[in-house]
Motif scaffolding. Sequence first.
Motif, short mmCIF file in Angstrom:
data_model
loop_
_atom_site.label_atom_id
_atom_site.label_comp_id
_atom_site.label_asym_id
_atom_site.label_seq_id
_atom_site.Cartn_x
_atom_site.Cartn_y
_atom_site.Cartn_z
N ALA A 1 0.95 -1.23 0.01
CA ALA A 1 0.13 -0.04 -0.23
C ALA A 1 1.04 1.29 -0.02
CB ALA A 1 -0.95 0.00 1.19
N SER B 1 1.67 2.51 3.48
CA SER B 1 2.16 1.61 4.46
C SER B 1 3.43 2.03 5.14
CB SER B 1 2.38 0.26 3.89
OG SER B 1 3.18 -0.71 4.90
N ILE C 1 -5.31 -1.21 1.30
CA ILE C 1 -5.04 -2.07 2.48
C ILE C 1 -6.26 -1.84 3.47
CG2 ILE C 1 -3.80 -0.06 3.81
CD1 ILE C 1 -2.75 -3.64 3.80
#
Length: 199
Positions: free
Chosen positions: A9, A12, A40
């Motif tokens: 993602a 992330s 995500i």
Amino acid sequence: MAHIDYFFATLSPYAYLAGTRLEEIAARHGATITYKPLDILALFARTGGTPPGERHPNRQAYRAQELIRQAKKADLPFNLKPAHWPTNMAPSSYAIIAAQNAGGGDLGRLCHAILRSVWAEDKDVAQDDVIRACLSEAGFDPGLADSGLLIGAETYARTLDEAVDRGVFGAPFYAVDSGQVFWGQDRLDDLDAHLAGKL
């Protein structure tokens, strides 16, 4: 030649902390990579995960400590509370999908530039100017930020379904064509060992 499907993602922190190690490992073993950005939060919803902000305070406190430790280990600048997090992941994900389809640049560098923008530079990766700058930095046409929207949206949705079907539940997640899967940037050494035939 091994192939790695890389599910991640663009928001992330752990994908950011992976740095460019995936690309270095793949190059060392002659492996290829397909980059598969996904939503995500939708993945968490479908696989029993909990978004960070909804986790128990004990888990949130540990995550905060661990992120800082991992950033120091990776020698990467890191802001635990970035100015634009969370933000809309779709535009940056569409740009990565469009760049992968177009070719001609460095996809690993593009992904890292987007992640660095969030976690080290306090930029909003939902904004066109930020995405365009990342595309340019990685050697891609910045116009891909606009031209790849339809295909990007379709691929982004399909990738989520594919991820669930293949056992993915977090990010970063590395799926090798051998059938072995590795979750988290702290498993990159295991991925390296697997590609070397040691695991």
